[in-house]
Design a protein around this motif. Structure first.
Motif, PDB file in Angstrom:
ATOM      1  N   LEU A 280      -4.019   4.662   7.339  1.00 25.81           N
ATOM      2  CA  LEU A 280      -3.361   5.827   7.928  1.00 25.81           C
ATOM      3  C   LEU A 280      -1.916   6.016   7.450  1.00 25.81           C
ATOM      4  O   LEU A 280      -1.280   7.008   7.816  1.00 25.81           O
ATOM      5  N   LEU A 281      -1.416   5.107   6.627  1.00 32.11           N
ATOM      6  CA  LEU A 281      -0.009   5.178   6.204  1.00 32.11           C
ATOM      7  C   LEU A 281       0.344   6.485   5.510  1.00 32.11           C
ATOM      8  O   LEU A 281       1.440   7.019   5.689  1.00 32.11           O
ATOM      9  N   HIS A 282      -0.565   6.997   4.690  1.00 32.85           N
ATOM     10  CA  HIS A 282      -0.263   8.234   3.955  1.00 32.85           C
ATOM     11  C   HIS A 282      -0.674   9.478   4.743  1.00 32.85           C
ATOM     12  O   HIS A 282      -0.681  10.573   4.221  1.00 32.85           O
TER      13      HIS A 282
ATOM     14  N   ILE B 198       5.279   2.298   8.653  1.00 32.21           N
ATOM     15  CA  ILE B 198       4.740   0.993   9.049  1.00 32.21           C
ATOM     16  C   ILE B 198       5.035   0.732  10.518  1.00 32.21           C
ATOM     17  O   ILE B 198       4.160   0.290  11.278  1.00 32.21           O
ATOM     18  N   ASP B 199       6.275   1.016  10.938  1.00 34.09           N
ATOM     19  CA  ASP B 199       6.629   0.860  12.352  1.00 34.09           C
ATOM     20  C   ASP B 199       5.709   1.703  13.236  1.00 34.09           C
ATOM     21  O   ASP B 199       5.214   1.238  14.276  1.00 34.09           O
ATOM     22  N   GLU B 200       5.494   2.937  12.810  1.00 30.28           N
ATOM     23  CA  GLU B 200       4.673   3.863  13.589  1.00 30.28           C
ATOM     24  C   GLU B 200       3.231   3.375  13.698  1.00 30.28           C
ATOM     25  O   GLU B 200       2.645   3.372  14.800  1.00 30.28           O
TER      26      GLU B 200
ATOM     27  N   HIS C 171       0.832  -1.199   0.000  1.00 34.79           N
ATOM     28  CA  HIS C 171       0.000   0.000   0.000  1.00 34.79           C
ATOM     29  C   HIS C 171       0.870   1.253   0.000  1.00 34.79           C
ATOM     30  O   HIS C 171       0.572   2.228  -0.713  1.00 34.79           O
ATOM     31  N   ALA C 172       1.955   1.235   0.774  1.00 32.12           N
ATOM     32  CA  ALA C 172       2.857   2.389   0.815  1.00 32.12           C
ATOM     33  C   ALA C 172       3.472   2.652  -0.551  1.00 32.12           C
ATOM     34  O   ALA C 172       3.624   3.800  -0.977  1.00 32.12           O
TER      35      ALA C 172
END
Length: 242
Positions: free
Chosen positions: A149-151, A115-117, A100-101
């Motif tokens: 929420l990645l973006h 992703i870690d966050e 997705h990222a």
């Protein structure tokens, strides 16, 4: 500023009107619940908000960006969790998020940091290398929220996100999203057919027969009735919960 502004939106499938002159707003940083019986127009509205359908009449602004004239800028502000899961069950949690990222153009370094966050935020860090197939329904939903929420959107749209979950998982997911909203100033639009997922201090939108029949605080809308169920029945003509 409004996180979401829907202005005079109408949509029809041939001669059948799915939405008729619907207008409402969602305040930045608020939790808003969207209710409506089957056939009210909720699914059509979600399809328009996510540009699965093109607008026929009216406009939609997401943090000031028009879906008509500036769709890329508008959709950058939006994270979505659909009712039907779109995770790849045979990929790991991290692989799903990394894919997705990449679609959002994030570099590998930036993607891994985000992703870690998000996995830490969703309390899933220890599950990152597990295949999604091995997760229960509640954890899969948390993966989908992490992905959405990645973006770093400012508006999170959840379409019947609790569908198929047991009562304890439904409650946990609902409370988790509310915590995200409160701690990160994230605006949330939560669509549901379950009245127990709506709280007294929420902003509430009720659709019925293609029209918006109520908007405002739950306490304000339901003050003339014994409870929210009675309010819903009065506004929709339904004897049952939505």
């Amino acid at each position: 500023m409004s996180a979401l502004q829907v202005e005079g939106v109408s949509f029809a499938y041939g001669q059948r009107h799915a939405l008729q002159n619907v207008s409402f707003s969602v305040t930045a940083g608020s939790f808003s619940a969207l209710l409506g019986p089957n056939g009210a127009g909720k699914s059509t509205l979600i399809a328009l908000l996510t540009r699965l359908y093109d607008l026929q009449q009216g406009d939609i602004h997401i943090f000031g960006h028009s879906l008509r004239s500036a769709p890329r800028q508008a959709l950058r502000q939006l994270g979505v969790v659909f009712q039907q899961s779109t995770l790849d069950l045979d990929l790991s949690v991290q692989q799903n998020l990394a894919y997705h990222a990449a679609l959002h153009g994030l570099s590998k370094r930036e993607a891994l940091a985000r992703i870690d966050e998000e996995l830490a935020r969703q309390q899933l860090d220890e599950r990152r290398h597990e295949k999604v197939r091995a997760l229960n329904g509640g954890h899969r939903r948390r993966v989908e929220i992490a992905r959405a929420l990645l973006h770093r959107p400012r508006l999170l749209l959840l379409d019947e996100a609790s569908a198929g979950l047991d009562p304890a998982s439904r409650l946990a997911l609902n409370q988790h999203v509310r915590q995200l909203c409160a701690e990160h100033a994230l605006a949330v639009l939560w669509t549901t057919h379950l009245l127990d997922e709506v709280e007294h201090h929420d902003e509430l939108l009720i659709l019925n027969r293609s029209r918006l029949v109520a908007q405002g605080g739950v306490a304000q809308i339901s003050r003339a009735d014994a409870n929210l169920a009675a309010t819903f029945a009065r506004l929709t003509g339904s004897e049952h919960h939505p």
